[in-house]
Scaffold this motif. Sequence first.
Motif, short mmCIF file in Angstrom:
data_model
loop_
_atom_site.label_atom_id
_atom_site.label_comp_id
_atom_site.label_asym_id
_atom_site.label_seq_id
_atom_site.Cartn_x
_atom_site.Cartn_y
_atom_site.Cartn_z
N TYR A 7 0.86 -0.85 -0.07
CA TYR A 7 0.09 0.11 -0.03
C TYR A 7 0.88 1.47 0.02
N LEU A 8 0.21 2.62 -1.42
CA LEU A 8 1.68 3.37 -1.18
C LEU A 8 0.70 4.33 -0.74
N ALA A 9 1.05 4.99 0.40
CA ALA A 9 0.27 6.44 0.92
C ALA A 9 0.76 7.92 0.01
N PRO A 10 -1.26 8.25 0.04
CA PRO A 10 -1.17 8.60 -1.31
C PRO A 10 -0.59 9.95 -1.18
N PRO A 11 -0.31 11.02 -2.37
CA PRO A 11 0.29 12.48 -1.93
C PRO A 11 -0.16 13.23 -0.97
N ASP A 12 0.02 13.78 -0.48
CA ASP A 12 -0.52 15.35 1.14
C ASP A 12 -1.67 14.08 1.33
N ARG A 13 -1.41 13.27 2.20
CA ARG A 13 -1.62 11.98 2.88
C ARG A 13 -1.21 11.01 4.18
N HIS A 14 -1.85 11.37 4.58
CA HIS A 14 -0.76 10.81 6.36
C HIS A 14 -1.39 9.90 6.32
N LEU A 15 -0.54 7.62 6.03
CA LEU A 15 -1.32 7.03 5.91
C LEU A 15 -1.22 6.20 7.27
N LEU A 16 -2.06 5.63 7.82
CA LEU A 16 -2.04 4.99 9.35
C LEU A 16 -2.89 3.74 9.56
N VAL A 17 -2.43 3.23 10.46
CA VAL A 17 -3.52 1.81 11.04
C VAL A 17 -4.71 2.13 12.17
N LYS A 18 -5.44 1.43 11.97
CA LYS A 18 -5.92 0.98 13.02
C LYS A 18 -7.18 -0.26 12.64
N ASP A 19 -6.49 -0.98 14.05
CA ASP A 19 -7.24 -2.47 14.18
C ASP A 19 -6.40 -2.78 12.81
N ASN A 20 -7.25 -3.78 11.79
CA ASN A 20 -7.21 -3.99 10.34
C ASN A 20 -6.82 -3.52 9.09
N HIS A 21 -7.10 -2.31 9.50
CA HIS A 21 -6.97 -1.88 8.06
C HIS A 21 -7.07 -0.46 8.22
N LEU A 22 -6.56 0.32 6.94
CA LEU A 22 -5.71 1.66 6.97
C LEU A 22 -6.88 3.31 7.47
N LEU A 23 -6.23 3.61 7.42
CA LEU A 23 -6.60 5.15 7.74
C LEU A 23 -5.77 6.31 7.22
N VAL A 24 -6.70 6.86 5.96
CA VAL A 24 -5.75 8.00 5.10
C VAL A 24 -6.46 9.37 5.31
N THR A 25 -5.45 10.10 5.53
CA THR A 25 -6.45 11.56 6.65
C THR A 25 -5.80 12.65 6.01
N LYS A 26 -6.19 13.73 6.43
CA LYS A 26 -5.27 14.77 5.88
C LYS A 26 -5.07 15.58 7.17
N GLY A 27 -3.88 15.48 8.15
CA GLY A 27 -3.64 15.81 9.59
C GLY A 27 -2.25 16.82 9.00
N PRO A 28 -1.96 17.11 10.87
CA PRO A 28 -1.06 18.34 10.25
C PRO A 28 0.14 17.39 9.33
N ARG A 29 1.56 18.39 9.28
CA ARG A 29 2.65 17.72 9.03
C ARG A 29 3.59 17.32 10.05
#
Length: 337
Positions: free
Chosen positions: A78-100
Amino acid sequence: MLSVPTHLIVIGTSAGGMPALTRLVAQLPATLPAAVLVVQHLAPDSTGEPLVARLAAHTALRCQLAAHLMPLEAGCLYLAPPDRHLLVKDNHLLVTKGPRENSYRPAADALFRSAAITFDSHVVGVVLTGMLHDGTAGLDFVQRCGGITVVQDPAEAEFPSMPASALRGVAIDYVATLAAMGPLLLGLVSSTQPLGQPNPLAIPADLRLEAAIAERVVGTTEQIDELGHQVPLSCPDCGGSLWELDKGHVLRYRCHTGHAYTAEALAERSQRGLEESLWVALRMMEERKNLLSSLAAHGEGRWSEQQTTRVEEIKRHINRLREFLLSSAEENPMAAD
């Protein structure tokens, strides 16, 4: 039926990253029992699809651009999208636009921390070629949660700054060339030990809190007070107050908005801000010199002589400031870029 990964391999890279990634993932089989999550620093307005296609052409892993709430599967990258953080929660991904974090989004540190508190000792953190310092604190997070840390040998990295920073800041478990890294990672994740629930006692409370702040995008001053103590420094991204964090082996800072920095990244950003301000000051002094020169040319007598004296004085200041800025740029070429 989804094959839940027994481990996570989390990879952070920047400049020179795609050639290194293609060489590394070419060594990983489709039967890999782990999921591979990658942060490659990209321009915010770029697209990750061509990079996913490029990786897919070199590996048996199923390569995807990460999407919010996408389930984790073994044998997938899984490649992180541009300008988005890639996080993990349980057994799935979170893609967020949190602070740098360290001025990056996506940031390796954010991914590594999230993976570490979710999969604890079943995480292998990897830092490859790249500039500056992202991933150093992340490897410390992985290690503090019982995981394993790996860096590319800086001697062969196209841009050795990221792996060298990790080696300075963290007691790294393995330093490997790209040619040796594939078999190393396969061996590290081939344990038959089943993945259980993370042991709350094994996950440091400060990392759990930081991960919760990242998932919610923004924290509170009360939460940041639990992580460290306020210091007389300002966040270069938002101008808010900074807290020096008390835990971990890497000196770090965070504001309540959510921006986070290692000390080295903060110093780098501070240097860049200082130079930008000084260049503005130099421009203003040049403009003042030009104005005083015009006044001297259009004046007469003693008043005109006073303006000429002021012009000569400001010229000296301009020359000193220009010399300082040029010498600073030579000493810190990455900051100048």
